[in-house]
Design a protein around this motif. Sequence first.
Motif, PDB file in Angstrom:
ATOM      1  N   THR A  81       1.628  12.041   2.043  1.00  0.00           N
ATOM      2  CA  THR A  81       1.969  10.671   1.816  1.00  0.00           C
ATOM      3  C   THR A  81       3.239  10.394   2.514  1.00  0.00           C
ATOM      4  O   THR A  81       3.520   9.488   2.936  1.00  0.00           O
ATOM      5  CB  THR A  81       1.925  10.572   0.189  1.00  0.00           C
ATOM      6  OG1 THR A  81       0.814  10.664  -0.130  1.00  0.00           O
ATOM      7  CG2 THR A  81       2.210   8.833  -0.037  1.00  0.00           C
TER       8      THR A  81
ATOM      9  N   ASN B  16      -5.126   9.531  -3.239  1.00  0.00           N
ATOM     10  CA  ASN B  16      -4.291  10.170  -4.158  1.00  0.00           C
ATOM     11  C   ASN B  16      -4.824   9.454  -5.726  1.00  0.00           C
ATOM     12  O   ASN B  16      -4.609  10.195  -6.774  1.00  0.00           O
ATOM     13  CB  ASN B  16      -2.956   9.187  -4.199  1.00  0.00           C
ATOM     14  CG  ASN B  16      -1.994   9.793  -3.032  1.00  0.00           C
ATOM     15  OD1 ASN B  16      -2.409  10.971  -2.487  1.00  0.00           O
ATOM     16  ND2 ASN B  16      -1.041   9.241  -2.591  1.00  0.00           N
ATOM     17  N   LEU B  17      -5.626   8.338  -5.346  1.00  0.00           N
ATOM     18  CA  LEU B  17      -6.226   7.839  -6.872  1.00  0.00           C
ATOM     19  C   LEU B  17      -7.250   8.639  -7.036  1.00  0.00           C
ATOM     20  O   LEU B  17      -7.431   8.879  -8.447  1.00  0.00           O
ATOM     21  CB  LEU B  17      -6.728   6.251  -6.407  1.00  0.00           C
ATOM     22  CG  LEU B  17      -5.762   5.226  -6.441  1.00  0.00           C
ATOM     23  CD1 LEU B  17      -6.457   3.810  -6.091  1.00  0.00           C
ATOM     24  CD2 LEU B  17      -5.371   4.843  -8.011  1.00  0.00           C
TER      25      LEU B  17
ATOM     26  N   SER C   4       0.899   4.097  -3.049  1.00  0.00           N
ATOM     27  CA  SER C   4       0.347   5.327  -2.933  1.00  0.00           C
ATOM     28  C   SER C   4       1.649   6.330  -3.445  1.00  0.00           C
ATOM     29  O   SER C   4       1.060   7.295  -3.717  1.00  0.00           O
ATOM     30  CB  SER C   4       0.094   5.687  -1.254  1.00  0.00           C
ATOM     31  OG  SER C   4       1.128   5.347  -0.353  1.00  0.00           O
ATOM     32  N   THR C   5       2.694   5.964  -3.011  1.00  0.00           N
ATOM     33  CA  THR C   5       3.930   6.901  -3.365  1.00  0.00           C
ATOM     34  C   THR C   5       4.256   6.881  -4.906  1.00  0.00           C
ATOM     35  O   THR C   5       4.481   7.631  -5.454  1.00  0.00           O
ATOM     36  CB  THR C   5       5.287   6.571  -2.439  1.00  0.00           C
ATOM     37  OG1 THR C   5       5.287   5.063  -2.743  1.00  0.00           O
ATOM     38  CG2 THR C   5       4.868   6.772  -1.198  1.00  0.00           C
TER      39      THR C   5
ATOM     40  N   VAL D  88       0.906  -1.207   0.114  1.00  0.00           N
ATOM     41  CA  VAL D  88       0.155   0.124  -0.081  1.00  0.00           C
ATOM     42  C   VAL D  88       0.667   1.223  -0.021  1.00  0.00           C
ATOM     43  O   VAL D  88       0.539   2.268  -0.643  1.00  0.00           O
ATOM     44  CB  VAL D  88      -1.007   0.190   1.169  1.00  0.00           C
ATOM     45  CG1 VAL D  88      -1.642   1.327   1.153  1.00  0.00           C
ATOM     46  CG2 VAL D  88      -2.059  -1.426   1.081  1.00  0.00           C
ATOM     47  N   THR D  89       1.894   1.213   0.706  1.00  0.00           N
ATOM     48  CA  THR D  89       2.747   2.445   0.670  1.00  0.00           C
ATOM     49  C   THR D  89       3.356   2.508  -0.668  1.00  0.00           C
ATOM     50  O   THR D  89       3.524   3.666  -1.026  1.00  0.00           O
ATOM     51  CB  THR D  89       4.015   1.881   1.843  1.00  0.00           C
ATOM     52  OG1 THR D  89       3.558   1.669   3.165  1.00  0.00           O
ATOM     53  CG2 THR D  89       5.037   3.227   1.927  1.00  0.00           C
TER      54      THR D  89
ATOM     55  N   LEU E 124      -2.418   4.211   5.284  1.00  0.00           N
ATOM     56  CA  LEU E 124      -2.044   4.603   3.954  1.00  0.00           C
ATOM     57  C   LEU E 124      -2.998   3.977   2.799  1.00  0.00           C
ATOM     58  O   LEU E 124      -3.043   4.598   1.822  1.00  0.00           O
ATOM     59  CB  LEU E 124      -0.580   3.583   3.942  1.00  0.00           C
ATOM     60  CG  LEU E 124       0.653   3.900   4.690  1.00  0.00           C
ATOM     61  CD1 LEU E 124       1.683   3.068   4.838  1.00  0.00           C
ATOM     62  CD2 LEU E 124       1.126   5.312   3.590  1.00  0.00           C
ATOM     63  N   THR E 125      -3.773   3.133   3.378  1.00  0.00           N
ATOM     64  CA  THR E 125      -5.010   2.877   2.489  1.00  0.00           C
ATOM     65  C   THR E 125      -6.033   3.958   2.264  1.00  0.00           C
ATOM     66  O   THR E 125      -6.250   4.218   0.913  1.00  0.00           O
ATOM     67  CB  THR E 125      -5.813   1.813   2.959  1.00  0.00           C
ATOM     68  OG1 THR E 125      -5.136   0.379   3.167  1.00  0.00           O
ATOM     69  CG2 THR E 125      -7.051   1.305   2.059  1.00  0.00           C
TER      70      THR E 125
ATOM     71  N   ILE F 216      -4.777   7.184   2.284  1.00  0.00           N
ATOM     72  CA  ILE F 216      -3.897   8.000   1.464  1.00  0.00           C
ATOM     73  C   ILE F 216      -3.841   7.517  -0.123  1.00  0.00           C
ATOM     74  O   ILE F 216      -3.910   8.410  -0.950  1.00  0.00           O
ATOM     75  CB  ILE F 216      -2.486   7.874   2.048  1.00  0.00           C
ATOM     76  CG1 ILE F 216      -2.579   8.618   3.515  1.00  0.00           C
ATOM     77  CG2 ILE F 216      -1.478   8.750   1.129  1.00  0.00           C
ATOM     78  CD1 ILE F 216      -2.652  10.196   3.385  1.00  0.00           C
ATOM     79  N   LEU F 217      -3.882   6.235  -0.240  1.00  0.00           N
ATOM     80  CA  LEU F 217      -3.728   5.553  -1.426  1.00  0.00           C
ATOM     81  C   LEU F 217      -5.261   6.023  -2.238  1.00  0.00           C
ATOM     82  O   LEU F 217      -5.427   6.435  -3.331  1.00  0.00           O
ATOM     83  CB  LEU F 217      -3.691   4.110  -1.609  1.00  0.00           C
ATOM     84  CG  LEU F 217      -3.723   3.273  -2.625  1.00  0.00           C
ATOM     85  CD1 LEU F 217      -2.964   3.786  -4.070  1.00  0.00           C
ATOM     86  CD2 LEU F 217      -3.801   1.697  -2.464  1.00  0.00           C
TER      87      LEU F 217
END
Length: 288
Positions: A192, A150-151, A14-15, A10-11, A143-144, A146-147
């Motif tokens: 992130t 970002n999406l 997202s990055t 997931v990290t 992080l999920t 954040i993902l």
Amino acid sequence: MIEVLLVLLVTALSTSLLGVFLVLKNSSMATDAISHTILLGIVVAFFITQDLRSPLLIIGATVIGLVTVYLIEVVTSTRLMKQDAAIGVVFTALFALAVILVSRYADDIHLDIDVVLMGQVLFAPLNRVDVLGVSLPYALVQLTIILIINLLFITIFYKELKLTSFDPVYATVAGFSTSLIYYILMSLVSVTAVTAFDAVGSILVISFFVAPAATSYLLVKRLSHMIFMSLGISAFNSIVGCLIGYYADLSISGSVATVSTLVFFFVFAAVHYDKSKKKKHISIGTDH
């Protein structure tokens, strides 16, 4: 082990999503600056809260990340200094200030430099939170989210990001606010980076932002293809690096970063060899 791998995946996803646009905008090393200067935000927030587990530490780190981006942009916009030099000046100044504050006022506080830099993702599952009755690693939940953010950002502003990345002059003429898109992008990069920094350490955060995007940049020409390939490469690097680190009893963050570097140089060497071969073929054909 499964939860550790999920945190890494997931990290990485997202990055690497945002890393594509950082590479295209020649702003890759801004993540290096952010991943170090956020230490200042953590230190200042700790002075206020006196609690290493306070959520204000993440907020403080995010604010300093945004300040870093803003200062770099202000110095660069004067055209008196190029971006790489501006990054070097701002990065070292804020990071040095953080080191001074820690050494002077927080010498008795446990801030492990090894964990700060390399990270220890094996510890991520120890900090847990209940979500709908299910116990999950806190880093995985963060992080999920954040993902997903970002999406949504890339999906909604795909056209604007594409224009500002490849032709900012035309984007401005067409009525798009290149500065607004840039600051939203870098704000997400900061958030992130701070969240990922807490889970895997700054070295792996930089690697995740830059390596998959730079590798895919060598292989494809279309932005959509570059995004999907970057995601695939980041997932591959995470899985292979995690397995190597786990079974060889090495730092998992260090192993993943090493695999990412090796994959990049393998692709770089292959692309360079292919181009050299084509040039040689063209020159021989011209001679005849």
